[in-house]
Design an enzyme around this catalytic site. Sequence first.
Site, PDB file in Angstrom:
ATOM      1  CG  ASP A   9      -0.704  -0.092   3.067  1.00 42.51           C
ATOM      2  OD1 ASP A   9       0.812  -0.056   2.736  1.00 42.51           O
ATOM      3  OD2 ASP A   9      -0.957  -0.112   3.656  1.00 42.51           O
ATOM      4  CB  CYS A  66       0.762  -2.171   4.923  1.00 46.67           C
ATOM      5  SG  CYS A  66       0.433  -3.821   5.888  1.00 46.67           S
ATOM      6  CB  THR A  68       1.870  -3.126  11.098  1.00 46.67           C
ATOM      7  OG1 THR A  68       0.011  -3.272   9.977  1.00 46.67           O
ATOM      8  CG2 THR A  68       1.874  -1.547  11.851  1.00 46.67           C
ATOM      9  CG  HIS A  99       9.291 -25.156  11.069  1.00 44.41           C
ATOM     10  ND1 HIS A  99       9.740 -25.294  13.137  1.00 44.41           N
ATOM     11  CD2 HIS A  99      10.739 -25.338  11.367  1.00 44.41           C
ATOM     12  CE1 HIS A  99      10.899 -25.139  13.531  1.00 44.41           C
ATOM     13  NE2 HIS A  99      11.465 -25.983  12.627  1.00 44.41           N
ATOM     14  CG  HIS A 134       8.095 -28.795  10.054  1.00 40.16           C
ATOM     15  ND1 HIS A 134       8.075 -28.156  11.384  1.00 40.16           N
ATOM     16  CD2 HIS A 134       8.966 -28.575  10.053  1.00 40.16           C
ATOM     17  CE1 HIS A 134       8.766 -28.292  11.677  1.00 40.16           C
ATOM     18  NE2 HIS A 134       9.787 -28.768  11.128  1.00 40.16           N
TER      19      HIS A 134
HETATM   20  C1  RB5 Z   1      -1.898   3.033   6.960  1.00 36.95           C
HETATM   21  O1  RB5 Z   1      -1.964   3.733   7.182  1.00 36.95           O
HETATM   22  C2  RB5 Z   1      -1.720   1.262   7.117  1.00 36.95           C
HETATM   23  O2  RB5 Z   1      -2.987   0.666   8.405  1.00 36.95           O
HETATM   24  C3  RB5 Z   1      -1.601   0.424   6.569  1.00 36.95           C
HETATM   25  O3  RB5 Z   1      -0.656  -0.099   5.630  1.00 36.95           O
HETATM   26  C4  RB5 Z   1      -1.082  -1.333   8.031  1.00 36.95           C
HETATM   27  O4  RB5 Z   1      -0.202  -0.590   8.691  1.00 36.95           O
HETATM   28  C5  RB5 Z   1      -2.622  -2.410   8.020  1.00 36.95           C
HETATM   29  O5  RB5 Z   1      -2.166  -2.602   8.559  1.00 36.95           O
END
Ligand code: RB5
Length: 153
Positions: A9, A66, A68, A99, A134
Amino acid sequence: MEVIALGCDHAAFQLKENIKDFLIELGYQIRDLGTSGPGSVDYPDFGIAVGEAVSRGDCDRGIVMCGTGIGISISANKVKGVRAAACSEPFSARLSREHNDANVLALGSRIVAPEYARIIVKEWLDAKFQEGRHLKRIRKISRYESGDTQWKQ
Ligand code: RB5
């Protein structure tokens, strides 16, 4: 050489470009499924696109990114046959291959610096599924996913 699908993203656009360059340097073929700029987008669009490319067999593996690594990994994991692992260090990236036979790696651009992300990616790419004990666990996931009510057997 393997074909790697890439998706991200807006939060991870720069990281995706960085990882794309790294994969090309390593000799991998790339299928870049976007996003293609820093404008705001929705991570499911790209996580699911990468998941489908891997699930269909168009690409061998995928890397999704993304902010996180969490939202896009959840999205990719909704696609049948996808085992996406969100990793923030190389040890879990390696074990996700050895695994769990993870076929998609998820990274967070707000969690890992680009140079560290490259280390995680390299560890994940080089690791091999160990099968053995596994394998039956992976098969249980696949059977559950296919609607087999006897999946635990
Ligand atoms: C976008 O702001 C953020 O929410 C997205 O990149 C991500 O971290 C979602 O899991």
